[in-house]
Design a protein around this motif. Structure first.
Motif, PDB file in Angstrom:
ATOM      1  N   UNK A  26       0.958  -1.366  -0.337  1.00 20.57           N
ATOM      2  CA  UNK A  26       0.205  -0.505   0.356  1.00 20.57           C
ATOM      3  C   UNK A  26       0.876   1.348   0.087  1.00 20.57           C
ATOM      4  N   UNK A  27       1.777   1.528   0.989  1.00 21.85           N
ATOM      5  CA  UNK A  27       3.071   2.825   0.842  1.00 21.85           C
ATOM      6  C   UNK A  27       3.676   2.411  -0.451  1.00 21.85           C
ATOM      7  N   UNK A  28       4.082   1.414  -1.054  1.00 22.80           N
ATOM      8  CA  UNK A  28       4.325   1.453  -2.669  1.00 22.80           C
ATOM      9  C   UNK A  28       3.257   2.715  -3.078  1.00 22.80           C
ATOM     10  N   UNK A  29       1.982   1.941  -3.959  1.00 24.27           N
ATOM     11  CA  UNK A  29       1.001   2.523  -3.970  1.00 24.27           C
ATOM     12  C   UNK A  29       1.304   3.644  -4.190  1.00 24.27           C
ATOM     13  N   UNK A  30       0.912   4.701  -2.732  1.00 24.99           N
ATOM     14  CA  UNK A  30       0.932   5.953  -2.377  1.00 24.99           C
ATOM     15  C   UNK A  30       2.179   6.399  -2.835  1.00 24.99           C
ATOM     16  N   UNK A  31       3.232   6.169  -2.766  1.00 26.98           N
ATOM     17  CA  UNK A  31       4.613   6.782  -3.196  1.00 26.98           C
ATOM     18  C   UNK A  31       3.929   6.740  -4.960  1.00 26.98           C
ATOM     19  N   UNK A  32       4.174   5.679  -5.845  1.00 30.04           N
ATOM     20  CA  UNK A  32       4.268   5.580  -6.685  1.00 30.04           C
ATOM     21  C   UNK A  32       3.291   7.273  -6.900  1.00 30.04           C
ATOM     22  N   UNK A  33       1.733   7.116  -7.039  1.00 29.37           N
ATOM     23  CA  UNK A  33       1.103   8.029  -6.593  1.00 29.37           C
ATOM     24  C   UNK A  33       1.473   9.534  -7.176  1.00 29.37           C
ATOM     25  N   UNK A  34       2.288   9.549  -6.766  1.00 28.90           N
ATOM     26  CA  UNK A  34       2.967  11.454  -5.362  1.00 28.90           C
ATOM     27  C   UNK A  34       3.963  11.834  -6.323  1.00 28.90           C
ATOM     28  N   UNK A  35       4.765  10.491  -7.167  1.00 30.93           N
ATOM     29  CA  UNK A  35       6.334  10.598  -7.700  1.00 30.93           C
ATOM     30  C   UNK A  35       5.477  11.093  -9.154  1.00 30.93           C
ATOM     31  N   UNK A  36       6.072  11.778  -9.814  1.00 29.34           N
ATOM     32  CA  UNK A  36       6.258  12.265 -10.942  1.00 29.34           C
ATOM     33  C   UNK A  36       7.296  12.685 -11.615  1.00 29.34           C
ATOM     34  N   UNK A  37       7.544  11.987 -13.440  1.00 31.33           N
ATOM     35  CA  UNK A  37       8.630  12.280 -14.612  1.00 31.33           C
ATOM     36  C   UNK A  37       8.408  12.927 -15.085  1.00 31.33           C
ATOM     37  N   UNK A  38       9.637  13.939 -14.720  1.00 34.95           N
ATOM     38  CA  UNK A  38       9.410  15.111 -15.747  1.00 34.95           C
ATOM     39  C   UNK A  38      10.754  15.707 -16.491  1.00 34.95           C
ATOM     40  N   UNK A  39      10.633  15.679 -17.246  1.00 39.23           N
ATOM     41  CA  UNK A  39      12.026  15.923 -18.394  1.00 39.23           C
ATOM     42  C   UNK A  39      11.947  17.444 -18.136  1.00 39.23           C
ATOM     43  N   UNK A  40      13.338  18.159 -17.246  1.00 38.30           N
ATOM     44  CA  UNK A  40      13.731  19.520 -17.439  1.00 38.30           C
ATOM     45  C   UNK A  40      14.749  20.082 -18.667  1.00 38.30           C
ATOM     46  N   UNK A  41      15.038  20.841 -18.368  1.00 35.90           N
ATOM     47  CA  UNK A  41      15.957  21.266 -19.641  1.00 35.90           C
ATOM     48  C   UNK A  41      17.008  21.640 -18.623  1.00 35.90           C
ATOM     49  N   UNK A  42      18.328  21.125 -18.879  1.00 34.52           N
ATOM     50  CA  UNK A  42      19.665  21.757 -17.775  1.00 34.52           C
ATOM     51  C   UNK A  42      19.309  23.329 -17.615  1.00 34.52           C
ATOM     52  N   UNK A  43      19.593  24.047 -16.295  1.00 35.56           N
ATOM     53  CA  UNK A  43      20.054  25.193 -15.767  1.00 35.56           C
ATOM     54  C   UNK A  43      20.813  25.304 -14.820  1.00 35.56           C
ATOM     55  N   UNK A  44      20.608  26.189 -14.860  1.00 34.89           N
ATOM     56  CA  UNK A  44      21.615  26.866 -13.726  1.00 34.89           C
ATOM     57  C   UNK A  44      21.567  27.462 -12.010  1.00 34.89           C
ATOM     58  N   UNK A  45      22.194  27.672 -11.070  1.00 34.58           N
ATOM     59  CA  UNK A  45      21.763  27.432  -9.620  1.00 34.58           C
ATOM     60  C   UNK A  45      23.576  28.658  -9.447  1.00 34.58           C
ATOM     61  N   UNK A  46      23.121  29.650  -8.859  1.00 35.76           N
ATOM     62  CA  UNK A  46      24.828  29.892  -7.811  1.00 35.76           C
ATOM     63  C   UNK A  46      24.114  29.348  -5.956  1.00 35.76           C
ATOM     64  N   UNK A  47      25.207  29.234  -5.914  1.00 31.99           N
ATOM     65  CA  UNK A  47      25.103  28.555  -4.575  1.00 31.99           C
ATOM     66  C   UNK A  47      26.333  28.942  -3.436  1.00 31.99           C
ATOM     67  N   UNK A  48      25.812  29.339  -2.307  1.00 34.96           N
ATOM     68  CA  UNK A  48      26.975  28.955  -1.334  1.00 34.96           C
ATOM     69  C   UNK A  48      27.165  27.336  -0.693  1.00 34.96           C
ATOM     70  N   UNK A  49      28.177  27.033  -0.136  1.00 34.89           N
ATOM     71  CA  UNK A  49      28.069  26.095   0.696  1.00 34.89           C
ATOM     72  C   UNK A  49      28.445  25.816   1.915  1.00 34.89           C
ATOM     73  N   UNK A  50      27.705  25.102   2.162  1.00 29.28           N
ATOM     74  CA  UNK A  50      27.823  24.487   3.982  1.00 29.28           C
ATOM     75  C   UNK A  50      29.222  24.598   4.860  1.00 29.28           C
TER      76      UNK A  50
END
Length: 316
Positions: free
Chosen positions: A156-180
């Motif tokens: 039941x938990x597998x099915x619930x998780x599967x219903x919430x996961x979305x597979x999306x094709x994403x174009x590459x993008x850029x992030x600015x960051x700072x490291x902890x």
């Protein structure tokens, strides 16, 4: 509270530049972990002479570049072994080992167990004394790698998780960051976020930005002192910031919404990887999971999406 960093001194500027260039080497290694890599190549990515690179890498990362490359290959192999049922033969080939025996020896030397024993970890006492334990005092623990599966609610938990996961094709993008500076340690993480938001707030509307984190390491496999966390922002079009940048490659992402106390996030990661991934038809790519933080997230309680880069499962 003033979130701006203290004034930069020449000494601090030099240290920052060293860290920035070692970070370039680290990211180059991460982007090319699935092919043969040399220390000379990593030195070139950091714009350091190979004669000085080893010492500087050791000073910043507390391990040699060769050890770092080996560790990251073995950790990525362990993730695919546990969560994608990848074969030992495939992993040996993908991470540059000449034979299965050579891969298994390196794996056992680091983790203290053979690859074939790792998935059965929950059924036994744990790994023997490999370098992970002898050097860093860390033992592989089933509760840090797996969600218990022998429970009536599992399907039941597998099915619930599967219903919430979305597979999306994403174009590459850029992030600015700072490291902890303190890895995954909560106070360090939130201090890094305060500093990042202070920088960005001077040049952009914070509400117009998209906020991500890159958790580079699996805390069940990586010693705490080696875990790396980046607080990241995708800026609105046309806005530039004097911050280091990292590219997120395009492709398929499994996107899983999560929420709860910070301490609950690992368990939700494990649900995605342990319960959903092996039966999804996908396997994790060699790229760390992104966490996209949603409005109302605050210290102590998070609303987020886990973005796991995946590709269709290969059959051999």
């Amino acid at each position: 509270m003033n979130d701006r960093p203290p004034a930069t001194t020449p000494q601090r500027a030099s240290l920052h530049e060293y860290r920035r260039r070692i970070d370039r080497a680290v990211r180059h290694i991460a982007s090319n972990i699935d092919r043969p890599l040399t220390v000379d190549e990593a030195a070139e990515a950091a714009c350091f002479s190979k004669y000085h690179f080893h010492r500087l890498f050791m000073a910043v990362m507390n391990e040699s570049p060769g050890e770092y490359i080996t560790r990251k290959k073995l950790e990525r192999a362990a993730i695919r072994l546990v969560y994608a049922n990848a074969s030992v033969t495939t992993l040996a080939e993908d991470y540059g080992y000449s034979t299965v025996a050579a891969f298994s020896k390196a794996f056992n030397h680091w983790f203290g167990c053979r690859p074939t024993e790792l998935k059965a970890l929950g059924e036994g006492p744990g790994a023997d004394n490999g370098k992970l334990q002898s050097r860093h005092g860390k033992t592989l623990r089933a509760e840090e790698l797996f969600v218990p599966v022998a429970v009536p609610e599992d399907a039941q938990r597998r099915a619930e998780i599967g219903s919430r996961v979305t597979i999306r094709q994403v174009d590459g993008f850029e992030l600015c960051y700072l490291t902890s500076s303190g890895g995954y340690e909560p106070d360090s993480v939130w201090e890094t976020w305060r500093a990042l938001r202070g920088h960005v707030g001077e040049m952009a509307d914070l509400d117009a930005c998209a906020w991500f984190a890159i958790s580079h390491d699996h805390p069940g496999l990586t010693p705490a002192a080696q875990c790396r966390y980046d607080a990241c922002v995708a800026l609105p079009a046309g806005v530039e910031a004097p911050l280091p940048k990292v590219g997120v490659p395009g492709g398929f992402f499994a996107i899983y919404p999560v929420e709860g106390p910070e301490a609950s996030l690992l368990g939700q990661y494990l649900e995605l990887y342990t319960l959903w991934m092996p039966q999804s038809g996908y396997e994790p790519a060699d790229f760390p999971v992104l966490e996209r933080y949603l409005p109302d997230s605050r210290p102590g309680y998070l609303y987020a999406e886990l973005w796991a880069k995946v590709h269709p499962l290969r059959f051999f």
